[in-house]
Write an enzyme that holds these catalytic residues in place. Structure first.
Site, short mmCIF file in Angstrom:
data_model
loop_
_atom_site.label_atom_id
_atom_site.label_comp_id
_atom_site.label_asym_id
_atom_site.label_seq_id
_atom_site.Cartn_x
_atom_site.Cartn_y
_atom_site.Cartn_z
N ASP A 9 7.46 27.23 -19.56
CA ASP A 9 7.25 28.79 -19.47
C ASP A 9 5.98 29.23 -20.13
O ASP A 9 5.89 28.94 -21.47
CB ASP A 9 8.67 29.56 -19.90
CG ASP A 9 8.79 30.71 -19.44
OD1 ASP A 9 7.98 31.63 -19.53
OD2 ASP A 9 9.79 31.25 -18.84
N ASP A 10 5.28 30.26 -19.89
CA ASP A 10 4.17 30.69 -20.68
C ASP A 10 4.60 31.84 -21.55
O ASP A 10 3.75 32.35 -22.35
CB ASP A 10 3.21 31.41 -19.70
CG ASP A 10 3.91 32.72 -18.73
OD1 ASP A 10 3.08 33.52 -18.71
OD2 ASP A 10 4.84 32.48 -18.35
N ASP A 53 9.28 27.58 -14.88
CA ASP A 53 9.04 28.91 -14.45
C ASP A 53 7.97 29.05 -13.40
O ASP A 53 7.06 28.31 -13.06
CB ASP A 53 8.47 29.57 -15.85
CG ASP A 53 8.25 31.10 -15.62
OD1 ASP A 53 9.19 31.66 -14.76
OD2 ASP A 53 7.49 31.85 -16.06
N MET A 55 6.61 32.05 -12.22
CA MET A 55 5.42 33.05 -12.54
C MET A 55 4.80 32.87 -13.73
O MET A 55 4.90 33.01 -14.87
CB MET A 55 5.95 34.59 -12.71
CG MET A 55 6.86 34.90 -11.36
SD MET A 55 5.70 34.92 -10.02
CE MET A 55 4.83 36.51 -10.17
N ILE A 330 16.89 -35.46 6.67
CA ILE A 330 16.28 -35.82 8.14
C ILE A 330 15.50 -37.13 8.05
O ILE A 330 14.82 -37.11 7.05
CB ILE A 330 15.44 -34.67 8.65
CG1 ILE A 330 16.27 -33.56 8.61
CG2 ILE A 330 14.56 -35.08 9.95
CD1 ILE A 330 15.54 -32.19 8.98
N ASN A 337 5.83 -34.21 9.90
CA ASN A 337 4.98 -33.38 9.28
C ASN A 337 3.49 -33.92 9.65
O ASN A 337 2.61 -33.22 10.17
CB ASN A 337 5.12 -33.05 7.83
CG ASN A 337 6.18 -31.97 7.57
OD1 ASN A 337 6.33 -31.12 8.40
ND2 ASN A 337 6.71 -32.19 6.56
N ASP A 346 8.72 -27.21 10.11
CA ASP A 346 9.49 -25.96 9.60
C ASP A 346 10.64 -25.81 10.85
O ASP A 346 11.67 -25.34 10.51
CB ASP A 346 8.84 -24.70 9.40
CG ASP A 346 7.90 -24.81 7.96
OD1 ASP A 346 8.36 -25.64 7.35
OD2 ASP A 346 7.01 -24.00 7.95
N GLU A 372 13.88 -31.56 2.94
CA GLU A 372 14.70 -31.96 4.10
C GLU A 372 16.13 -32.26 3.79
O GLU A 372 16.81 -32.61 4.73
CB GLU A 372 13.83 -32.89 4.89
CG GLU A 372 14.05 -34.23 4.51
CD GLU A 372 12.84 -34.70 3.40
OE1 GLU A 372 12.43 -35.67 3.33
OE2 GLU A 372 12.31 -33.61 2.88
#
Length: 472
Positions: A9-10, A53, A55, A330, A337, A346, A372
């Site tokens: 506020d001023d 404020d 204003m 696996i 791969n 993947d 895996e």
């Protein structure tokens, strides 16, 4: 509840008055007398709320508010405009600039502290979500999850026993593009919120003679509506009831006669904030999920499996039922791969997890152990049943073909598995996994595409080798 509040506020007298009131309630107060100073303090001190404020000479409050909301570092700080202006158009301009509410001069203490506490709670919720998100490792997404969404459709529940008033509000909001449902009773509203999702709830403060504040309290106590913003419609500026409503979790309010433009501005603000919080929670939930799931296959990871297995082993003391695990990998996965590339590798990993997931019970848990290797946890399952399950999975996978993409051929893979079981609630996950690993090693040493168990192999031809490898 303590918080850091920036008063802008001023006029020094106004600043001193607000500072004294807030300090007496144990708030930490910062002050600024102009817009540029306020912006600098907001950026450097990160207050929990700004009383601004309207204003002021030079840069007025509306411009300061727009600057605050345009800066990613300060846009989440609630702003309350303190103004002598009472025109509805001024309030609408302030809301459109990003203000959360207005307090009229001279500032009423009840209204001041009720609004401050309500907005500080909201700020703390936002800060907590943002902090958790940053800690989750997705801090870079914070700026992507901005408070956008103006103009997007929203679902609103209006609760008003006055049919004419409810229809008028529905007309206003539907013309603004919202999907609106009107309820005329408290019970009907509570019931529909159990099944339907709303972005905003608008409720009268009195509903057919019943207290609307009690309804708000019920909304906040229920999981389905705990975080849905609530906009309360007041018959007049009853500050005591308003303060009580804000303490109960009401997030905003309008006073009759309801101005259409102000209503739309407040609704837009509340829905925008609701969606921002929803997206923060969504990103946070995804981050939490990522901490326990494997990014490639979507199944649980080793960390989660270990904690889950530990719980299941402890449950043996209560249930008296055994826990079995299947550790498998696996066969010759490196060759897959090397032959087809890691992208096809993947796809093989994902296909294997899909096939295994389709072959087990909902109570079983499949996790990627690493590379895996996979683990299947089977509660309330003895070793003989576990061996049969494992061999059925092995047999099914050996007949599955997986497309090899651009290579133009299909990949066929097999698995080797080790099964271990226990009735001992004191056995550790590591010990059980070690026994399953010994059985897996025996399966691989005896030609692969086999299932071995601690109590013997699943195939009669391999019994002797299994006993030698496992020590049974």
């Amino acid at each position: 509840m303590s918080a850091r509040i920036l008063v802008v506020d001023d006029i020094p007298t106004n600043v001193k008055l607000l500072e004294a009131r807030l300090t007496a309630e144990y708030f930490d107060v910062l002050t600024a007398s102009d817009g540029p100073t306020a912006l600098a303090l907001a950026a450097s001190e990160a207050p929990d709320l700004i009383l601004l404020d309207v204003m002021m000479p030079g840069m007025d409050g509306l411009e300061v508010c727009r600057c605050l909301k345009a800066d990613s570092a300060t846009r989440h700080i609630p702003v309350v405009m303190v103004t002598a202006l009472t025109d509805v158009g001024d309030r609408v301009r302030g809301l459109e600039a990003g203000a959360d509410d207005f307090l009229s001069k001279p500032v009423n203490e009840v209204a001041l502290f009720a609004r401050v506490r309500s907005l500080v709670r909201l700020k703390m919720l936002t800060d907590e979500l943002r902090t958790r998100q940053a800690m989750s490792g997705e801090a870079e997404l914070l700026e992507q999850v901005g408070e956008s969404g103006e103009g997007a459709a929203g679902s609103i529940l209006v609760i008003d026993a006055n049919v004419r008033g409810g229809d008028r509000m529905r007309s206003y909001l539907e013309e603004a593009g919202y999907d609106v449902l009107v309820c005329t009773s408290k019970d009907a509203a509570l019931e529909i919120c159990q099944t339907d999702r709303f972005d905003l709830i608008i409720t009268a403060i009195e509903i057919a003679g019943e207290d609307g504040l009690r309804l708000c309290s019920q909304f906040r106590s229920r999981e389905a509506t705990r975080y849905v913003p609530i906009l309360m419609v007041l018959e007049d500026m009853d500050l005591q009831r308003l303060a009580k409503g804000l303490d109960l979790g009401v997030t905003d309010y309008v006073v009759k006669p309801v101005d259409r433009n102000e209503l739309e501005a407040r609704v837009r603000t509340q829905i925008r904030r609701r969606r921002y919080h929803d997206r923060l929670r969504s990103v946070l939930d995804r981050s939490v999920s990522m901490a326990f799931t494997d990014g490639l296959t979507g199944i649980y990871n080793r960390r989660y499996m270990s904690a889950h297995l530990d719980r299941k082993l402890m449950e043996i003391a209560e249930t008296g039922k055994p826990v079995s695990i299947m550790l498998f990998d696996i066969d010759h996965f490196k060759l897959v791969n090397d032959t087809y590339g890691h992208a096809i590798g993947d796809e093989v990993l994902k296909a294997v997890t899909d096939h295994v997931s389709e072959s087990v019970r909902e109570t079983d848990l499949l996790a990627r152990y690493g590379g895996e290797e996979f683990v299947l946890v089977m509660p309330a399952t003895d070793v003989e049943i576990a061996l049969k399950v494992a061999d059925r999975i092995r047999e099914r996978l050996s007949h599955q073909t997986i497309p090899a993409g651009a290579a133009g051929s299909n990949v066929t893979v097999t698995i080797s598995a080790g099964v271990a079981s226990t009735f001992d609630p004191l056995e550790t996950p590591d010990a059980l996994l070690k026994r399953a690993d010994q059985a897996l090693y025996a399966a691989k040493q005896n030609g692969r595409n086999l299932v071995f168990g601690v109590n013997g192999p699943a195939t009669p031809d391999a019994k002797r080798a299994a006993r030698a490898a496992v020590g049974d």
